[in-house]
Design an enzyme around this catalytic site. Structure first.
Site, PDB file in Angstrom:
ATOM      1  N   TYR A  12     -49.637  41.361 -17.459  1.00 23.37           N
ATOM      2  CA  TYR A  12     -48.519  40.700 -16.783  1.00 23.37           C
ATOM      3  C   TYR A  12     -48.998  39.521 -15.925  1.00 23.37           C
ATOM      4  O   TYR A  12     -48.546  38.385 -16.115  1.00 23.37           O
ATOM      5  CB  TYR A  12     -47.766  41.752 -15.954  1.00 23.37           C
ATOM      6  CG  TYR A  12     -46.784  41.197 -14.977  1.00 23.37           C
ATOM      7  CD1 TYR A  12     -45.756  40.365 -15.396  1.00 23.37           C
ATOM      8  CD2 TYR A  12     -46.883  41.509 -13.626  1.00 23.37           C
ATOM      9  CE1 TYR A  12     -44.839  39.851 -14.486  1.00 23.37           C
ATOM     10  CE2 TYR A  12     -45.970  41.017 -12.716  1.00 23.37           C
ATOM     11  CZ  TYR A  12     -44.960  40.180 -13.145  1.00 23.37           C
ATOM     12  OH  TYR A  12     -44.072  39.680 -12.240  1.00 23.37           O
ATOM     13  N   ILE A  13     -49.912  39.769 -15.026  1.00 25.79           N
ATOM     14  CA  ILE A  13     -50.394  38.662 -14.182  1.00 25.79           C
ATOM     15  C   ILE A  13     -51.380  37.802 -14.979  1.00 25.79           C
ATOM     16  O   ILE A  13     -51.325  36.570 -14.938  1.00 25.79           O
ATOM     17  CB  ILE A  13     -51.041  39.191 -12.882  1.00 25.79           C
ATOM     18  CG1 ILE A  13     -49.991  39.959 -12.061  1.00 25.79           C
ATOM     19  CG2 ILE A  13     -51.619  38.031 -12.056  1.00 25.79           C
ATOM     20  CD1 ILE A  13     -50.530  40.656 -10.826  1.00 25.79           C
ATOM     21  N   ASP A  52     -62.992  46.224 -24.520  1.00 22.46           N
ATOM     22  CA  ASP A  52     -62.791  47.059 -23.338  1.00 22.46           C
ATOM     23  C   ASP A  52     -63.875  46.749 -22.310  1.00 22.46           C
ATOM     24  O   ASP A  52     -65.030  46.484 -22.688  1.00 22.46           O
ATOM     25  CB  ASP A  52     -62.896  48.528 -23.787  1.00 22.46           C
ATOM     26  CG  ASP A  52     -62.298  49.464 -22.778  1.00 22.46           C
ATOM     27  OD1 ASP A  52     -61.246  50.056 -23.089  1.00 22.46           O
ATOM     28  OD2 ASP A  52     -62.873  49.598 -21.676  1.00 22.46           O
ATOM     29  N   ALA A  74     -58.633  43.015 -15.045  1.00 25.53           N
ATOM     30  CA  ALA A  74     -58.496  44.233 -15.848  1.00 25.53           C
ATOM     31  C   ALA A  74     -58.607  45.462 -14.949  1.00 25.53           C
ATOM     32  O   ALA A  74     -59.697  45.771 -14.461  1.00 25.53           O
ATOM     33  CB  ALA A  74     -59.586  44.268 -16.919  1.00 25.53           C
ATOM     34  N   ALA A  75     -57.505  46.150 -14.740  1.00 27.49           N
ATOM     35  CA  ALA A  75     -57.538  47.324 -13.866  1.00 27.49           C
ATOM     36  C   ALA A  75     -56.289  48.166 -14.068  1.00 27.49           C
ATOM     37  O   ALA A  75     -55.263  47.660 -14.527  1.00 27.49           O
ATOM     38  CB  ALA A  75     -57.617  46.894 -12.397  1.00 27.49           C
ATOM     39  N   TYR A 141     -56.231  53.752  -5.532  1.00 26.48           N
ATOM     40  CA  TYR A 141     -56.186  52.431  -6.166  1.00 26.48           C
ATOM     41  C   TYR A 141     -56.701  51.352  -5.200  1.00 26.48           C
ATOM     42  O   TYR A 141     -57.565  50.539  -5.548  1.00 26.48           O
ATOM     43  CB  TYR A 141     -54.747  52.137  -6.602  1.00 26.48           C
ATOM     44  CG  TYR A 141     -54.443  50.684  -6.811  1.00 26.48           C
ATOM     45  CD1 TYR A 141     -54.951  49.998  -7.910  1.00 26.48           C
ATOM     46  CD2 TYR A 141     -53.660  49.979  -5.891  1.00 26.48           C
ATOM     47  CE1 TYR A 141     -54.687  48.653  -8.080  1.00 26.48           C
ATOM     48  CE2 TYR A 141     -53.381  48.643  -6.063  1.00 26.48           C
ATOM     49  CZ  TYR A 141     -53.906  47.979  -7.153  1.00 26.48           C
ATOM     50  OH  TYR A 141     -53.647  46.647  -7.315  1.00 26.48           O
ATOM     51  N   LYS A 145     -60.205  48.813  -5.265  1.00 27.96           N
ATOM     52  CA  LYS A 145     -60.211  47.349  -5.119  1.00 27.96           C
ATOM     53  C   LYS A 145     -61.103  46.920  -3.946  1.00 27.96           C
ATOM     54  O   LYS A 145     -61.799  45.906  -4.017  1.00 27.96           O
ATOM     55  CB  LYS A 145     -58.778  46.840  -4.926  1.00 27.96           C
ATOM     56  CG  LYS A 145     -57.895  47.006  -6.158  1.00 27.96           C
ATOM     57  CD  LYS A 145     -58.217  45.956  -7.213  1.00 27.96           C
ATOM     58  CE  LYS A 145     -57.343  46.057  -8.437  1.00 27.96           C
ATOM     59  NZ  LYS A 145     -57.515  44.941  -9.361  1.00 27.96           N
ATOM     60  N   ARG A 282     -40.403  57.480  -0.040  1.00 29.22           N
ATOM     61  CA  ARG A 282     -41.535  57.785  -0.913  1.00 29.22           C
ATOM     62  C   ARG A 282     -42.787  57.935  -0.038  1.00 29.22           C
ATOM     63  O   ARG A 282     -43.070  57.049   0.787  1.00 29.22           O
ATOM     64  CB  ARG A 282     -41.717  56.645  -1.913  1.00 29.22           C
ATOM     65  CG  ARG A 282     -42.743  56.899  -2.976  1.00 29.22           C
ATOM     66  CD  ARG A 282     -42.735  55.806  -4.031  1.00 29.22           C
ATOM     67  NE  ARG A 282     -43.041  54.483  -3.482  1.00 29.22           N
ATOM     68  CZ  ARG A 282     -43.170  53.383  -4.221  1.00 29.22           C
ATOM     69  NH1 ARG A 282     -42.988  53.442  -5.532  1.00 29.22           N
ATOM     70  NH2 ARG A 282     -43.447  52.223  -3.658  1.00 29.22           N
ATOM     71  N   GLY A 284     -46.219  57.602   1.625  1.00 27.27           N
ATOM     72  CA  GLY A 284     -47.172  56.486   1.623  1.00 27.27           C
ATOM     73  C   GLY A 284     -46.528  55.128   1.806  1.00 27.27           C
ATOM     74  O   GLY A 284     -47.232  54.138   2.000  1.00 27.27           O
TER      75      GLY A 284
HETATM   76  C1  UD1 Z   1     -47.093  49.041  -4.881  1.00 28.51           C
HETATM   77  C2  UD1 Z   1     -48.354  49.760  -4.502  1.00 28.51           C
HETATM   78  C3  UD1 Z   1     -49.389  48.778  -4.122  1.00 28.51           C
HETATM   79  C4  UD1 Z   1     -49.584  47.760  -5.216  1.00 28.51           C
HETATM   80  C5  UD1 Z   1     -48.267  47.091  -5.500  1.00 28.51           C
HETATM   81  C6  UD1 Z   1     -48.361  46.129  -6.660  1.00 28.51           C
HETATM   82  C7  UD1 Z   1     -47.711  51.934  -3.519  1.00 28.51           C
HETATM   83  C8  UD1 Z   1     -47.633  52.753  -2.286  1.00 28.51           C
HETATM   84  N1  UD1 Z   1     -48.124  50.668  -3.391  1.00 28.51           N
HETATM   85  O1  UD1 Z   1     -46.575  48.412  -3.718  1.00 28.51           O
HETATM   86  O2  UD1 Z   1     -50.607  49.455  -3.885  1.00 28.51           O
HETATM   87  O3  UD1 Z   1     -50.531  46.800  -4.803  1.00 28.51           O
HETATM   88  O4  UD1 Z   1     -47.329  48.088  -5.867  1.00 28.51           O
HETATM   89  O5  UD1 Z   1     -48.528  46.784  -7.886  1.00 28.51           O
HETATM   90  O6  UD1 Z   1     -47.415  52.408  -4.594  1.00 28.51           O
HETATM   91  N2  UD1 Z   1     -38.603  51.046  -4.309  1.00 28.51           N
HETATM   92  C9  UD1 Z   1     -37.417  51.730  -4.372  1.00 28.51           C
HETATM   93  N3  UD1 Z   1     -37.077  52.320  -5.557  1.00 28.51           N
HETATM   94  C10 UD1 Z   1     -37.857  52.262  -6.663  1.00 28.51           C
HETATM   95  C11 UD1 Z   1     -39.074  51.558  -6.596  1.00 28.51           C
HETATM   96  C12 UD1 Z   1     -39.431  50.957  -5.391  1.00 28.51           C
HETATM   97  O7  UD1 Z   1     -36.676  51.825  -3.388  1.00 28.51           O
HETATM   98  O8  UD1 Z   1     -37.491  52.848  -7.688  1.00 28.51           O
HETATM   99  C13 UD1 Z   1     -38.981  50.380  -3.064  1.00 28.51           C
HETATM  100  C14 UD1 Z   1     -40.250  50.907  -2.419  1.00 28.51           C
HETATM  101  O9  UD1 Z   1     -39.997  52.008  -1.594  1.00 28.51           O
HETATM  102  C15 UD1 Z   1     -40.734  49.663  -1.657  1.00 28.51           C
HETATM  103  C16 UD1 Z   1     -40.274  48.517  -2.559  1.00 28.51           C
HETATM  104  O10 UD1 Z   1     -39.236  49.045  -3.366  1.00 28.51           O
HETATM  105  O11 UD1 Z   1     -40.070  49.554  -0.429  1.00 28.51           O
HETATM  106  C17 UD1 Z   1     -41.372  47.976  -3.469  1.00 28.51           C
HETATM  107  O12 UD1 Z   1     -41.959  49.059  -4.177  1.00 28.51           O
HETATM  108  P1  UD1 Z   1     -43.024  48.841  -5.335  1.00 28.51           P
HETATM  109  O13 UD1 Z   1     -42.565  47.805  -6.270  1.00 28.51           O
HETATM  110  O14 UD1 Z   1     -43.371  50.199  -5.877  1.00 28.51           O
HETATM  111  O15 UD1 Z   1     -44.278  48.200  -4.585  1.00 28.51           O
HETATM  112  P2  UD1 Z   1     -45.096  48.717  -3.310  1.00 28.51           P
HETATM  113  O16 UD1 Z   1     -44.938  50.158  -3.102  1.00 28.51           O
HETATM  114  O17 UD1 Z   1     -44.769  47.819  -2.164  1.00 28.51           O
END
Ligand code: UD1
Length: 325
Positions: A12-13, A52, A74-75, A141, A145, A282, A284
């Site tokens: 993607y990126i 790979d 790649a990760a 994860y 990094k 959620r 974390g």
């Molecule tokens: C996540 C990862 C982070 C990673 C980043 C990019 C976690 C804790 N963090 O960030 O390490 O660098 O992706 O890949 O997983 N949300 C909803 N409903 C959903 C999905 C998300 O409400 O179904 C909310 C989440 O609570 C958050 C926001 O949307 O507030 C963004 O979530 P998400 O896209 O999963 O990214 P991060 O958690 O910020």
């Protein structure tokens, strides 16, 4: 014209990064195992080698062709999965990177641009988060990094490889010119999930908490458009060439967007109802994560152009709309 090896360039990126280097006339070779990247994201102008990062001999053979820089994207990147399958993240992210570093070292590739993440910081101590924020990942994860950033530091000291570690905030959006259409498999981030609701693949979006200390109660994140991220890679490469020193820098838009406002904009842009249900927070998750990108502006002259909510949503909808029922 520079010769660039993009490891993970079908993802993607990565595909947006490849596009950015091709657009300015550089020669690009993509190395990707297509485990999450897709063939549709490969451009005819780039050379593709399927492989790979755990294949150290294959990597070294390719690296010996000679490159001005290696871009390493790649990760595995699912933070939640990394907490239940750490071994997978250790092997792919850390061992795979060691293979890349050893190939670069042996083949004499002088520069590496590395996809790092805001997850290296862990829970925010202050907002916005700049590069001096303590690094204390709360998921495995993010730990992988951060370890890779430390490895890069040692390979610079011992082997002279200059590196740029780019700490992305929340990558989102698709190429504004519509040249990249390969969807991520099993997307887990907010905007693709919103799109899956819009096209009817999912019945509703779960909003993970609406009782945060934010203006509308939902989580706020710093979404940065992938084309802006791609531009950051090109600038980071130019910096390594012109300055001949390493760099660790945030790439974020500095603008917080809440889950609710992302949904509101998506309803308007798509014309679809996008039902939501409020779910528990959620584990974390932080209330607010927003970058300071002052260093990227000062050092790289980097300024996001596409990272407003409207463009993030509209460019993503461009890719998803054809799949709508
Ligand atoms: C996540 C990862 C982070 C990673 C980043 C990019 C976690 C804790 N963090 O960030 O390490 O660098 O992706 O890949 O997983 N949300 C909803 N409903 C959903 C999905 C998300 O409400 O179904 C909310 C989440 O609570 C958050 C926001 O949307 O507030 C963004 O979530 P998400 O896209 O999963 O990214 P991060 O958690 O910020």
């Amino acid at each position: 014209m520079s010769s660039i090896l993009v490891v993970g360039g079908a993802g993607y990126i990565g595909s947006h990064v490849v596009r950015a280097f091709l657009d300015r006339g550089d020669s690009v070779t993509v190395y990707d195992n297509l485990s999450s990247g897709c063939r549709e994201n490969l451009f005819g102008e780039a050379t593709f080698v399927q492989g790979d990062i755990l294949d150290s001999a294959g990597l070294l053979g390719l690296a010996r062709a000679g490159f001005d820089a290696l871009i390493h994207l790649a990760a595995f990147k699912a933070a939640g999965e990394s907490m239940v399958a750490p071994e997978k993240y250790s092997v792919n992210n850390i061992c795979g990177t060691i293979n890349i570093l050893n190939a670069a070292s042996e083949a004499g590739i002088p520069r590496i641009v590395f996809s790092s993440t805001a997850a290296v910081y862990g829970s925010p101590h202050r907002i916005p988060m700049d590069e001096t924020h303590p690094t204390d990942p709360i998921n495995y994860y993010g730990f992988t990094k951060l370890e890779i950033e430390r490895l890069l530091g040692w390979y610079e000291r011992l082997r002279g490889i200059r590196f740029a570690a780019l700490r992305y905030f929340n990558a989102a959006g698709y190429d504004a010119a519509g040249r990249i259409n390969g969807l991520e498999r099993n997307p887990q981030n907010l905007l693709p999930l919103v799109m899956e609701v819009a096209i009817g693949v999912r019945p509703f979006l779960s909003i993970f908490g609406n009782d945060y200390d934010t203006p509308d109660g939902t989580g706020v994140r710093d979404y940065v458009h992938v084309s802006d991220l791609a531009d950051g890679h090109v600038r980071a490469y130019d910096f390594l060439v012109s300055q001949n020193r390493s760099l660790t820098v945030n790439l974020g838009s500095e603008k917080g967007i809440s889950v609710q406002s992302m949904v509101d904009v998506a309803r308007r842009v798509t014309g679809k109802p996008i039902p939501v249900r409020i779910a528990a927070r959620r584990p974390g998750d932080s209330a607010v994560i927003v970058a300071s990108s002052g260093k990227a502006a000062d050092v790289l002259g980097w300024k996001p152009k596409y990272s407003d909510c409207e463009t993030l949503v509209a460019s993503t909808w461009n890719v998803y709309r054809d799949l709508a029922n």
